[in-house]
Design an enzyme around this catalytic site. Structure first.
Site, PDB file in Angstrom:
ATOM      1  N   GLU A  34      33.568  -0.683  63.632  1.00 25.16           N
ATOM      2  CA  GLU A  34      33.749  -0.967  62.213  1.00 25.16           C
ATOM      3  C   GLU A  34      32.632  -1.903  61.729  1.00 25.16           C
ATOM      4  OE1 GLU A  34      35.779   0.156  59.595  1.00 25.16           O
ATOM      5  OE2 GLU A  34      34.371  -1.140  58.544  1.00 25.16           O
ATOM      6  N   ILE A 178      41.525   7.228  39.697  1.00 24.77           N
ATOM      7  CA  ILE A 178      41.194   5.803  39.569  1.00 24.77           C
ATOM      8  C   ILE A 178      41.112   5.410  38.097  1.00 24.77           C
ATOM      9  CG2 ILE A 178      39.317   4.135  39.992  1.00 24.77           C
ATOM     10  CD1 ILE A 178      38.975   5.408  42.748  1.00 24.77           C
ATOM     11  N   GLY A 260      34.274   8.930  40.301  1.00 21.18           N
ATOM     12  CA  GLY A 260      34.461   9.632  41.569  1.00 21.18           C
ATOM     13  C   GLY A 260      33.983   8.835  42.768  1.00 21.18           C
ATOM     14  N   HIS A 430      74.646  10.391  40.517  1.00 24.89           N
ATOM     15  CA  HIS A 430      74.713  10.053  39.101  1.00 24.89           C
ATOM     16  C   HIS A 430      74.980   8.561  38.909  1.00 24.89           C
ATOM     17  CE1 HIS A 430      75.370  10.835  34.888  1.00 24.89           C
ATOM     18  NE2 HIS A 430      76.486  10.135  34.949  1.00 24.89           N
TER      19      HIS A 430
HETATM   20  P1  NDP Z   1      38.333  11.855  40.799  1.00 22.47           P
HETATM   21  O1  NDP Z   1      37.554  12.922  41.451  1.00 22.47           O
HETATM   22  O2  NDP Z   1      39.807  11.914  40.763  1.00 22.47           O
HETATM   23  O3  NDP Z   1      37.822  11.667  39.311  1.00 22.47           O
HETATM   24  C1  NDP Z   1      36.468  11.525  39.002  1.00 22.47           C
HETATM   25  C2  NDP Z   1      36.342  11.441  37.504  1.00 22.47           C
HETATM   26  O4  NDP Z   1      34.974  11.176  37.188  1.00 22.47           O
HETATM   27  C3  NDP Z   1      36.725  12.729  36.788  1.00 22.47           C
HETATM   28  O5  NDP Z   1      37.390  12.418  35.599  1.00 22.47           O
HETATM   29  C4  NDP Z   1      35.350  13.361  36.493  1.00 22.47           C
HETATM   30  O6  NDP Z   1      35.357  14.142  35.354  1.00 22.47           O
HETATM   31  C5  NDP Z   1      34.533  12.111  36.227  1.00 22.47           C
HETATM   32  N1  NDP Z   1      33.099  12.308  36.382  1.00 22.47           N
HETATM   33  C6  NDP Z   1      32.451  12.677  37.503  1.00 22.47           C
HETATM   34  N2  NDP Z   1      31.105  12.729  37.259  1.00 22.47           N
HETATM   35  C7  NDP Z   1      30.950  12.380  35.978  1.00 22.47           C
HETATM   36  C8  NDP Z   1      29.802  12.257  35.133  1.00 22.47           C
HETATM   37  N3  NDP Z   1      28.584  12.500  35.574  1.00 22.47           N
HETATM   38  N4  NDP Z   1      30.000  11.896  33.844  1.00 22.47           N
HETATM   39  C9  NDP Z   1      31.245  11.652  33.397  1.00 22.47           C
HETATM   40  N5  NDP Z   1      32.368  11.755  34.131  1.00 22.47           N
HETATM   41  C10 NDP Z   1      32.202  12.113  35.410  1.00 22.47           C
HETATM   42  O7  NDP Z   1      37.818  10.523  41.519  1.00 22.47           O
HETATM   43  P2  NDP Z   1      38.430   9.066  41.626  1.00 22.47           P
HETATM   44  O8  NDP Z   1      37.252   8.215  41.906  1.00 22.47           O
HETATM   45  O9  NDP Z   1      39.312   8.749  40.501  1.00 22.47           O
HETATM   46  O10 NDP Z   1      39.255   9.175  42.947  1.00 22.47           O
HETATM   47  C11 NDP Z   1      38.622   9.610  44.149  1.00 22.47           C
HETATM   48  C12 NDP Z   1      39.624  10.202  45.083  1.00 22.47           C
HETATM   49  O11 NDP Z   1      40.363   9.170  45.670  1.00 22.47           O
HETATM   50  C13 NDP Z   1      40.626  11.116  44.398  1.00 22.47           C
HETATM   51  O12 NDP Z   1      40.188  12.431  44.345  1.00 22.47           O
HETATM   52  C14 NDP Z   1      41.840  10.953  45.246  1.00 22.47           C
HETATM   53  O13 NDP Z   1      41.785  11.931  46.238  1.00 22.47           O
HETATM   54  C15 NDP Z   1      41.690   9.561  45.831  1.00 22.47           C
HETATM   55  N6  NDP Z   1      42.573   8.618  45.131  1.00 22.47           N
HETATM   56  C16 NDP Z   1      43.917   8.800  45.255  1.00 22.47           C
HETATM   57  C17 NDP Z   1      44.769   7.972  44.617  1.00 22.47           C
HETATM   58  C18 NDP Z   1      46.227   8.214  44.762  1.00 22.47           C
HETATM   59  O14 NDP Z   1      46.616   8.937  45.673  1.00 22.47           O
HETATM   60  N7  NDP Z   1      47.068   7.662  43.896  1.00 22.47           N
HETATM   61  C19 NDP Z   1      44.321   6.847  43.801  1.00 22.47           C
HETATM   62  C20 NDP Z   1      42.897   6.757  43.735  1.00 22.47           C
HETATM   63  C21 NDP Z   1      42.076   7.604  44.373  1.00 22.47           C
HETATM   64  P3  NDP Z   1      35.786  15.712  35.361  1.00 22.47           P
HETATM   65  O15 NDP Z   1      37.255  15.740  35.621  1.00 22.47           O
HETATM   66  O16 NDP Z   1      35.405  16.179  34.022  1.00 22.47           O
HETATM   67  O17 NDP Z   1      34.999  16.311  36.476  1.00 22.47           O
END
Ligand code: NDP
Length: 459
Positions: A34, A178, A260, A430
């Site tokens: 790590e 997120i 993302g 309930h």
């Molecule tokens: P996501 O993939 O869920 O969301 C990314 C967001 O960024 C989308 O809305 C996407 O838009 C947007 N985006 C990406 N590129 C651009 C750009 N160039 N311009 C503007 N918008 C952009 O990623 P997160 O970071 O939110 O989460 C990552 C992963 O972590 C998730 O997929 C999930 O698997 C995990 N996670 C799980 C959680 C849980 O279980 N509760 C909580 C947090 C994270 P568009 O949709 O239009 O592509």
């Protein structure tokens, strides 16, 4: 100590730790490497601290609602981010200690430093060379910081969770897990939040009912929603950040980059990497290099902690246990911890129809008892997708208080192949919200299966 191991795991997050401990339980000699803190994203920078912030944010509603239930609060409650951050830091440090103890107690050697595969079955960590029969890559992911020009200067979810002061106003870019979770929390904690995203609705990939519910709950929390409005560029200004949209610019003192996450695959060694940065694996979690395996977010398939843990344990059982096995990622429940939260398991309505299922769709939409009592406008929404051909429940979705807990329990029923008739003959508990799932009698609508697309080259 000998530097020859049956398994060397790179990355001590949830997946790597689970795989290593299971391998050691099968009698393997295991080292885990790590480079940062033990515990990984989930424990230190993700699920755990995020949920602790969600609990903090929920108190805002509880204070307001308590008045309707007969309580008087002598002075206005006040949230201090620094106090929360200190308590969170203490808790994550405690959990890191627990992880270290678990590794030690399982006989797994922790090697601190950055691991790199430098030859067949050879991992270098600083000056130390570890020889391994098998190597497991479990290095997770990190926030994307190059999605938009200038966005690297903005905060990520890692930074948010270490803030000492809540920003008075904030922009959130993106509308995934997120973005939705933190926009909801920041607003409940008292920040004025604007969420800018490129789609029509938040949470691409979720059922439309949940996406609409997400927009509605964020709106109700006072979040300004800017759909079809991803910034083209971000610039630093004296007062914070200027976001350049197609229709003009807006300034914010603080901006969360929630565009993302990307796999931590750089500098690991000679592994085949996909265009998304993911370490490529087959259905057995095998990478392009013999006896090198990968699990969890670094493979960018289903980026969820329980998936990484399940993959890690299955791999350890396969390599060192009596029975090789694989994890079925076909139907994995997921939850979005907005306030109130959302959760689902199974395909969206669109996906189910496109996959050739005729559907009976059952929906419920009501005001939950707790908030209705104090005149709140919150709504709970539920949906069941039932295969019209065989009565099997294909999917469950819920937006509302306790949705993740309820969907987790129903996931067992779906894994067991429950039919709508099974739901119907289940006696309700309930009064609960969950009972609605066993009381849905009227079909809301029917969907006809889509004909599969003809394959290319067919006449
Ligand atoms: P996501 O993939 O869920 O969301 C990314 C967001 O960024 C989308 O809305 C996407 O838009 C947007 N985006 C990406 N590129 C651009 C750009 N160039 N311009 C503007 N918008 C952009 O990623 P997160 O970071 O939110 O989460 C990552 C992963 O972590 C998730 O997929 C999930 O698997 C995990 N996670 C799980 C959680 C849980 O279980 N509760 C909580 C947090 C994270 P568009 O949709 O239009 O592509």
């Amino acid at each position: 100590m000998s530097d020859e191991f049956d398994l060397v795991t790179i990355g001590a997050g949830s997946g790597g730790v689970a795989a290593s401990r299971r391998a050691a339980a099968h009698g393997a000699k295991v080292a885990i490497i790590e480079a940062r803190r033990v515990g990984g994203t989930c424990v230190l920078r993700g699920c755990v601290p995020k949920k602790l912030l969600m609990y903090a944010a929920q108190f805002g509603d509880a204070f307001a609602e308590s008045r309707g239930y007969g309580w008087s609060l002598d002075s206005a409650p006040r949230f201090e981010m620094a106090r929360w951050a200190a308590a969170k830091a203490a808790e994550t440090a405690r959990l890191e200690g627990v992880y270290r103890q678990l590794l030690a107690g399982s006989g797994v050697e922790l090697v601190e430093g950055r691991g790199r595969i430098v030859g067949s079955g050879i991992v270098e960590v600083g000056k130390r060379i570890l020889k391994a029969r098998h190597i497991l890559v479990a290095t997770g992911g990190a926030p994307v910081i190059d999605s938009i020009p200038g966005i690297e200067a903005c905060a990520t979810s890692d930074d948010l969770l270490d803030l000492q002061e809540l920003p008075a106003s904030a922009a959130v870019i993106g509308s995934g897990f997120i973005a939705a979770e933190f926009a909801s929390m920041l607003a409940r904690l008292g920040a004025k939040v604007t969420m800018a995203y490129r789609a029509e609705l938040p949470l691409r990939g979720f059922d439309e009912m949940l996406r609409r519910a997400a927009a509605e709950l964020l709106n109700a929390a006072g979040v300004e929603l800017l759909p079809h409005a991803a910034p083209k560029a971000v610039r630093r200004t004296a007062g914070g950040f200027e976001l350049e949209f197609a229709r003009g610019t807006r300034e914010f003192p603080w901006v969360l980059n929630a565009t993302g996450r990307r796999p931590n695959s750089a500098g690991l060694g000679p592994l085949a990497i996909g265009p998304d940065g993911a370490v490529k694996v087959d259905e057995h979690l095998r990478t392009s290099v013999e006896r090198v395996w990968a699990i969890g977010d670094v493979t960018n398939r289903k980026n969820l902690t329980p998936v990484a843990i399940a993959e890690g344990r299955a791999l350890a059982d396969s390599l060192f246990g009596p029975t090789p096995r694989q994890v079925d990622l076909g139907r994995v429940a997921s939850a979005v911890f907005t306030i109130p939260p959302l959760a689902s398991i199974g395909p969206t309505e669109e996906e189910a129809v496109a996959a050739g299922h005729g559907l009976k769709v059952f929906e419920a939409d009501f005001r939950p008892m707790k908030t209705a009592f104090v005149g709140g406008s919150e709504r709970t929404r539920m949906k069941l997708l039932v295969d019209a051909a065989n009565d099997c429940v294909l999917a469950v979705s819920m937006a509302g208080t306790d949705a993740p807990e309820i969907v987790q329990s129903l996931a067992v029923a779906l894994s067991a192949g429950a039919t709508k008739a099974d739901f119907d003959r289940t006696i309700a508990v309930h009064p609960t919200a969950a009972e609605e799932f066993v009381l849905m009698r009227e079909v809301t609508r029917r969907q006809v299966a889509k004909e599969p697309e003809p394959s290319l080259g067919e006449p």
